[in-house]
Scaffold this active site. Structure first.
Site, PDB file in Angstrom:
ATOM      1  N   ASP A  24      33.693  38.853  46.163  1.00 36.78           N
ATOM      2  CA  ASP A  24      35.077  38.970  46.622  1.00 36.78           C
ATOM      3  C   ASP A  24      35.882  39.411  45.405  1.00 36.78           C
ATOM      4  O   ASP A  24      36.141  38.633  44.500  1.00 36.78           O
ATOM      5  CB  ASP A  24      35.562  37.609  47.158  1.00 36.78           C
ATOM      6  CG  ASP A  24      37.072  37.585  47.422  1.00 36.78           C
ATOM      7  OD1 ASP A  24      37.722  38.642  47.311  1.00 36.78           O
ATOM      8  OD2 ASP A  24      37.596  36.503  47.739  1.00 36.78           O
ATOM      9  N   LYS A  87      43.606  45.603  41.351  1.00 37.32           N
ATOM     10  CA  LYS A  87      43.268  45.997  42.711  1.00 37.32           C
ATOM     11  C   LYS A  87      44.395  46.797  43.371  1.00 37.32           C
ATOM     12  O   LYS A  87      44.141  47.652  44.208  1.00 37.32           O
ATOM     13  CB  LYS A  87      42.974  44.728  43.527  1.00 37.32           C
ATOM     14  CG  LYS A  87      42.379  44.968  44.890  1.00 37.32           C
ATOM     15  CD  LYS A  87      41.941  43.652  45.483  1.00 37.32           C
ATOM     16  CE  LYS A  87      41.423  43.787  46.892  1.00 37.32           C
ATOM     17  NZ  LYS A  87      40.985  42.479  47.409  1.00 37.32           N
ATOM     18  N   GLU A 187      37.255  42.407  54.183  1.00 33.84           N
ATOM     19  CA  GLU A 187      37.464  40.984  53.905  1.00 33.84           C
ATOM     20  C   GLU A 187      37.524  40.143  55.192  1.00 33.84           C
ATOM     21  O   GLU A 187      36.865  39.100  55.272  1.00 33.84           O
ATOM     22  CB  GLU A 187      38.730  40.788  53.055  1.00 33.84           C
ATOM     23  CG  GLU A 187      38.497  41.212  51.608  1.00 33.84           C
ATOM     24  CD  GLU A 187      39.765  41.472  50.814  1.00 33.84           C
ATOM     25  OE1 GLU A 187      40.860  41.115  51.297  1.00 33.84           O
ATOM     26  OE2 GLU A 187      39.666  42.038  49.716  1.00 33.84           O
ATOM     27  N   ASP A 211      45.287  35.914  56.039  1.00 34.71           N
ATOM     28  CA  ASP A 211      44.894  35.823  54.624  1.00 34.71           C
ATOM     29  C   ASP A 211      46.137  35.856  53.731  1.00 34.71           C
ATOM     30  O   ASP A 211      46.723  36.919  53.506  1.00 34.71           O
ATOM     31  CB  ASP A 211      43.936  36.980  54.290  1.00 34.71           C
ATOM     32  CG  ASP A 211      43.425  36.927  52.846  1.00 34.71           C
ATOM     33  OD1 ASP A 211      43.968  36.138  52.042  1.00 34.71           O
ATOM     34  OD2 ASP A 211      42.493  37.677  52.522  1.00 34.71           O
TER      35      ASP A 211
HETATM   36  P1  ADP Z   1      43.748  36.682  46.109  1.00 33.81           P
HETATM   37  O1  ADP Z   1      42.970  36.786  47.386  1.00 33.81           O
HETATM   38  O2  ADP Z   1      45.048  37.455  46.157  1.00 33.81           O
HETATM   39  O3  ADP Z   1      42.953  36.995  44.907  1.00 33.81           O
HETATM   40  P2  ADP Z   1      43.691  33.729  46.328  1.00 33.81           P
HETATM   41  O4  ADP Z   1      43.194  33.667  47.719  1.00 33.81           O
HETATM   42  O5  ADP Z   1      42.768  33.288  45.253  1.00 33.81           O
HETATM   43  O6  ADP Z   1      44.286  35.151  45.971  1.00 33.81           O
HETATM   44  O7  ADP Z   1      45.040  32.838  46.296  1.00 33.81           O
HETATM   45  C1  ADP Z   1      45.688  32.508  45.127  1.00 33.81           C
HETATM   46  C2  ADP Z   1      46.984  31.790  45.466  1.00 33.81           C
HETATM   47  O8  ADP Z   1      46.712  30.551  46.128  1.00 33.81           O
HETATM   48  C3  ADP Z   1      47.819  31.467  44.247  1.00 33.81           C
HETATM   49  O9  ADP Z   1      49.164  31.840  44.463  1.00 33.81           O
HETATM   50  C4  ADP Z   1      47.719  29.933  44.175  1.00 33.81           C
HETATM   51  O10 ADP Z   1      48.872  29.349  43.606  1.00 33.81           O
HETATM   52  C5  ADP Z   1      47.594  29.567  45.636  1.00 33.81           C
HETATM   53  N1  ADP Z   1      47.040  28.216  45.837  1.00 33.81           N
HETATM   54  C6  ADP Z   1      45.851  27.733  45.404  1.00 33.81           C
HETATM   55  N2  ADP Z   1      45.716  26.425  45.740  1.00 33.81           N
HETATM   56  C7  ADP Z   1      46.850  26.056  46.414  1.00 33.81           C
HETATM   57  C8  ADP Z   1      47.339  24.844  47.011  1.00 33.81           C
HETATM   58  N3  ADP Z   1      46.619  23.722  46.977  1.00 33.81           N
HETATM   59  N4  ADP Z   1      48.547  24.871  47.610  1.00 33.81           N
HETATM   60  C9  ADP Z   1      49.281  25.988  47.630  1.00 33.81           C
HETATM   61  N5  ADP Z   1      48.900  27.156  47.089  1.00 33.81           N
HETATM   62  C10 ADP Z   1      47.697  27.202  46.474  1.00 33.81           C
HETATM   63 MG    MG Z   2      41.538  37.287  48.703  1.00 33.55          MG
END
Ligand code: ADP
Ligand code: MG
Length: 623
Positions: A24, A87, A187, A211
């Site tokens: 991913d 990205k 995805e 998502d």
């Molecule tokens: P991407 O797919 O864009 O790479 P992610 O799916 O890894 O991103 O999401 C990252 C986001 O999730 C960040 O903004 C992070 O602060 C948020 N996040 C992670 N854990 C929590 C939580 N427990 N509560 C709220 N937001 C969260």
């Molecule tokens: Mg993602």
């Protein structure tokens, strides 16, 4: 179809099964997964705690690259050398990113052209493909450590809305990282596989994948039938995500502490500390009702009720996108069988509640939302590795198919591992004024230069009506039918001139030959990529030299002698660099001439407009 695997270290071809990894490659975080004894798991770091690798690169003084948590720490300390959100740049032209250029803390070269965007770090230029390859290399290294073996085959996920160029760029990044990318998977498709939807060829379902990540929001409506995933619609916002909640919290704290907003934000260290604190608060509020900590004398306090009030409008926006996605798919909420939650931000209870409310059903959130996509990629990878025999794999093209373009470059029209039957087309144009014929040479293979690939055939599109270079619209279409027979059609769209050939030998390669071609493509990925970048830089530079010549002639009247000679000098210097073989030198020279001529071009444009307007006035008076 043939299944081959390659041992890069020994340079040998193995016919035995080898683990295929699922990746991913996220905007904010990336993960790698694989299947062990029938169970798909994500790979954690050495501490065994963290599976997420922040998609951030830091360029050290010696130009070596650090990826992940260590690089993340440099965001505030050394922004010019810390690259994030690569990205967002994949497969994009300078024009595409012009609008959000100020969003980046690093230098995205800002010329207004159609060529692919590059990032400047120090005096070096990097393509998003090269940068993404660094993230992929870090993930590859992580899993190789865990398995104590090399891996060479991967599945990589991309958003459902990614276009051809963005998908190709992702493939290229994989190749550059030494990975044979067996498939690019959407995805949302991966997410639904992780929830076990689509594994049974008998079932038929319509699902929504919601998502909400760090900086992007995507919603997709999928129909799954006979093991085939069809994207009915996608919607979303490329600038909406968890970061927005963090920003709101920072603003809130500034307000309750009665601070001056500009001053606080200008204090880079403080504002970065607040941002990190905001993320911490947001996460802890998912478990507790209250958060309170201090930064120096600043009170960073918030209750879940207040936080939800702040966050509500943002979540409502995502619901509006869901509405549009349903509308585009011509469906109502009652038609949706399941709603799958993906992305770290869906841990927020407010998000789950509002989404469940809207779709009038409980959401699927039993899996870790950070890991869903990677797990799905790992499942798809295991299927492709041939370990899940009961799952139907559709026929696929074993090698990429494409045509030769300027400089002997291979331009892929149908990537390898595409499901057949398939139809794909691209548009091209002429490079010489009045060009009447265009030769279309069809190749098969993964290398960047056609001379290293296998030629399948060629024909000439004749009788293009005389037009200036760049004006004809020539569409080249590749069609592979269910029997694997390739037909190539070329058509000039303005005049309807048409020509086609049929190629029957597409699957004439033996498994050994095919494996060798793949092996070569990985072995030479880096040098191929450099050659391609050099050829592309030369082509672009050549075009600039030519157009500068035209510009000087057309605008002789409005340029000073000094400007004319300076421009001609710079064009001459640029032409000189084309003879060399350093793409950075060519790119630099292009930067220099662009910078110098942009205001001149602007002036010429204004001059021409004012002349045109004067002409109009005369006509108006006459009438
Ligand atoms: P991407 O797919 O864009 O790479 P992610 O799916 O890894 O991103 O999401 C990252 C986001 O999730 C960040 O903004 C992070 O602060 C948020 N996040 C992670 N854990 C929590 C939580 N427990 N509560 C709220 N937001 C969260
Ligand atoms: Mg993602």
């Amino acid at each position: 179809m043939a299944k081959v695997s390659i041992n890069i270290k020994q340079g040998t071809i193995q016919k035995t099964s080898e683990v295929v990894i699922g990746i991913d490659l996220g905007t904010t975080n990336s993960l790698v997964a694989y299947t062990r004894e029938g169970k798909t798991v994500v790979v954690k770091d050495e501490s065994g705690k963290h599976a997420l690798v922040p998609s951030i690169l830091y360029f050290n003084k010696d130009k070596s690259v650090t990826v992940g948590d260590e690089a993340r720490k440099m965001l505030a300390l050394d922004p010019a050398n810390t690259i994030y959100s690569v990205k967002r740049l994949m497969g994009k032209s300078f024009k595409d990113v012009l609008d959000f250029e100020q969003y980046f803390g690093y230098k995205v070269i800002d010329e207004d052209t159609d060529s692919l965007v590059k990032v400047m770090v120090g005096d070096k230029f990097y393509s998003p493909v090269e940068l993404s390859a660094e993230i992929l290399k870090a993930l590859k290294l992580r899993i190789e450590k865990e398995l104590n073996a090399t891996v060479s085959r991967a599945v990589i996920t991309v958003p459902a809305y990614f276009n051809d160029t963005q998908r190709q760029a992702t493939r290229d990044a994989g190749k550059l990282a030494g990975l044979d990318v067996l498939r690019i998977v959407n995805e949302p498709t991966a997410a639904s596989l992780a929830y076990g939807i689509g594994l049974d060829p008998e079932e038929s379902k319509t699902i929504v994948v919601y998502d909400l990540g760090g900086g992007t929001f995507d919603v997709s409506v999928l129909r799954i039938q006979n093991g085939i995933f069809e994207v009915l619609s996608t919607n979303g916002d490329t600038f909406l995500g968890g970061d927005d909640f963090d920003r709101l919290l920072v603003d809130y704290w500034i307000e309750i502490n009665a601070r001056n907003k500009e001053q606080t934000i200008a204090d880079k260290k403080l504002s970065q500390a607040m941002r990190l604190m905001a993320e911490k608060a947001k996460k802890s509020l998912s478990n507790t009702g209250q958060f309170k900590e201090m930064i120096n004398d600043m009170n960073c306090q918030i209750s879940i009720e207040t936080f939800n009030k702040l966050a509500q409008p943002i979540v409502q926006k995502t619901i509006d996108y869901c509405k549009s996605a349903l509308k585009d798919a011509k469906l109502g909420v009652a038609d949706i069988d399941q709603v799958i939650m993906v992305g770290g931000s869906t841990r927020m209870k407010l998000v789950k509640d509002m989404v469940a409310d809207f779709f009038e059903k409980p959401v699927n959130d039993s899996l870790n939302p950070d890991e869903v996509v990677a797990i799905g990629a790992g499942i798809q990878a295991d299927v492709l590795a041939g370990n899940q025999k009961d799952i139907l794999l559709l026929d696929i093209t074993p090698l990429s198919l494409g045509i030769e373009t300027v400089g002997g470059l291979m331009d892929t029209i149908i990537p390898r591992n595409s499901k057949i039957p398939i139809k794909a087309a691209r548009q091209y144009t002429t490079s010489i004024d009045g060009q009447a014929n265009l030769k279309v040479s069809v190749f098969q293979g993964e290398r960047d230069l056609v001379e290293h690939n296998r030629k399948l055939g060629a024909f000439i599109l004749k009788g293009i009506p005389p037009m200036a270079a760049g004006l004809p619209k020539i569409q080249i279409e590749f069609i592979i039918n269910a029997d694997g027979i390739l037909t190539v059609k070329a058509k000039e769209l303005r005049s309807n001139t048409e020509q086609e050939i049929e190629i029957r030998s597409q699957f004439g390669l033996s498994d050994e030959e095919m494996a060798k071609m793949l092996l070569d493509s990985i072995k030479h990925a880096e040098s191929d990529m450099n050659t391609r970048a050099l050829l592309e830089a030369r082509n672009e530079a050549q075009n600039i030299v030519l157009s500068t010549g035209k510009f000087l002639v057309q605008n002789a009247g409005i340029l000073s002698d000094d400007e004319k000679s300076q421009t001609a000098d710079l064009a001459k210097q640029l032409a000189e660099t084309i003879k060399g073989s350093d793409k950075d030198v060519i790119n630099k020279a292009m930067e220099v001439i662009n910078e110098y001529t942009t205001p001149l071009a602007q002036r010429a444009l204004e001059h021409n407009i004012s002349i045109a307007l004067q002409g109009k006035n005369i006509n108006d008076d006459a009438s």
